[in-house]
Design a protein around this motif. Sequence first.
Motif, PDB file in Angstrom:
ATOM      1  N   LYS A 111       0.838  -1.198   0.000  1.00  0.00           N
ATOM      2  CA  LYS A 111       0.000   0.000   0.000  1.00  0.00           C
ATOM      3  C   LYS A 111       0.873   1.249   0.000  1.00  0.00           C
ATOM      4  CE  LYS A 111      -0.625  -0.279   4.959  1.00  0.00           C
ATOM      5  NZ  LYS A 111      -1.533  -0.421   6.065  1.00  0.00           N
ATOM      6  N   VAL A 112       0.277   2.327  -0.495  1.00  0.00           N
ATOM      7  CA  VAL A 112       0.952   3.622  -0.484  1.00  0.00           C
ATOM      8  C   VAL A 112       0.607   4.341   0.817  1.00  0.00           C
ATOM      9  CG1 VAL A 112       1.042   3.831  -2.996  1.00  0.00           C
ATOM     10  CG2 VAL A 112      -0.939   4.731  -1.757  1.00  0.00           C
TER      11      VAL A 112
ATOM     12  N   LEU B 237      -3.050   8.388  -1.552  1.00  0.00           N
ATOM     13  CA  LEU B 237      -4.220   7.709  -2.116  1.00  0.00           C
ATOM     14  C   LEU B 237      -4.847   8.494  -3.261  1.00  0.00           C
ATOM     15  CD1 LEU B 237      -5.881   6.224   1.081  1.00  0.00           C
ATOM     16  CD2 LEU B 237      -4.624   5.011  -0.719  1.00  0.00           C
ATOM     17  N   ASN B 238      -4.657   9.819  -3.284  1.00  0.00           N
ATOM     18  CA  ASN B 238      -5.205  10.613  -4.378  1.00  0.00           C
ATOM     19  C   ASN B 238      -4.390  10.462  -5.658  1.00  0.00           C
ATOM     20  OD1 ASN B 238      -3.026  12.031  -3.285  1.00  0.00           O
ATOM     21  ND2 ASN B 238      -3.870  14.006  -3.878  1.00  0.00           N
TER      22      ASN B 238
ATOM     23  N   MET C 211       3.937   1.141  -8.288  1.00  0.00           N
ATOM     24  CA  MET C 211       3.867   1.618  -6.906  1.00  0.00           C
ATOM     25  C   MET C 211       4.909   0.915  -6.059  1.00  0.00           C
ATOM     26  SD  MET C 211       2.467  -0.656  -4.462  1.00  0.00           S
ATOM     27  CE  MET C 211       1.419   0.225  -3.372  1.00  0.00           C
ATOM     28  N   ILE C 212       5.426   1.659  -5.108  1.00  0.00           N
ATOM     29  CA  ILE C 212       6.356   1.130  -4.123  1.00  0.00           C
ATOM     30  C   ILE C 212       5.662   1.244  -2.767  1.00  0.00           C
ATOM     31  CG2 ILE C 212       8.619   1.403  -3.028  1.00  0.00           C
ATOM     32  CD1 ILE C 212       8.732   0.443  -5.987  1.00  0.00           C
ATOM     33  N   ASP C 213       5.736   0.176  -2.010  1.00  0.00           N
ATOM     34  CA  ASP C 213       5.082   0.136  -0.702  1.00  0.00           C
ATOM     35  C   ASP C 213       5.560   1.281   0.185  1.00  0.00           C
ATOM     36  OD1 ASP C 213       3.409  -1.627   1.235  1.00  0.00           O
ATOM     37  OD2 ASP C 213       5.247  -1.174   2.350  1.00  0.00           O
ATOM     38  N   GLU C 214       4.657   1.759   1.024  1.00  0.00           N
ATOM     39  CA  GLU C 214       4.945   2.910   1.875  1.00  0.00           C
ATOM     40  C   GLU C 214       6.209   2.736   2.715  1.00  0.00           C
ATOM     41  OE1 GLU C 214       1.819   3.638   4.720  1.00  0.00           O
ATOM     42  OE2 GLU C 214       1.641   1.520   5.228  1.00  0.00           O
TER      43      GLU C 214
END
Length: 148
Positions: free
Chosen positions: A20-21, A26-27, A79-82
């Motif tokens: 997850k980011v 999220l936007n 995406m790269i994880d948070e």
Amino acid sequence: MEISLKPVSDENWYDCAQLKVKQEQLNVFPFPVVFWIAESKYVEELELRGVYWNDDLVGFIVFCTKPDENGNFWIPALMIDEKHQGKGFGKAGLKKMIEEMRMMQCKKIMIGHRPNNEVAGELYESLGFKKVSDELVDGEIIRLLEIP
């Protein structure tokens, strides 16, 4: 840094779905990874890769195996994880993806990002992706990488 891309499979899909980011991102990355996993089961040309640093899953990439009507191959999501952002994994993973797509004889790769996602824009520019137009497409700036 040893980065590799591994297909999303029965063995790693659940781990990928946990990526997850950050809340404030999220936007700019509104769809969770599980959305892309589901969509890939119904859209034949979508392929998924987990981005691994050594044996650790750090991110996720979606790409198309068939060109659009203009001969462009797309990367709809990166995406790269948070927990792993800011360490160069996005750039290293995208470089690996470009090489994989080059082996598929891709000559033009398209990628998009939200206008307020300046980090993505700078990353894509650093790898040679040029802005296609000043007009947004589905709310995104579209960039093109031409591979000789």
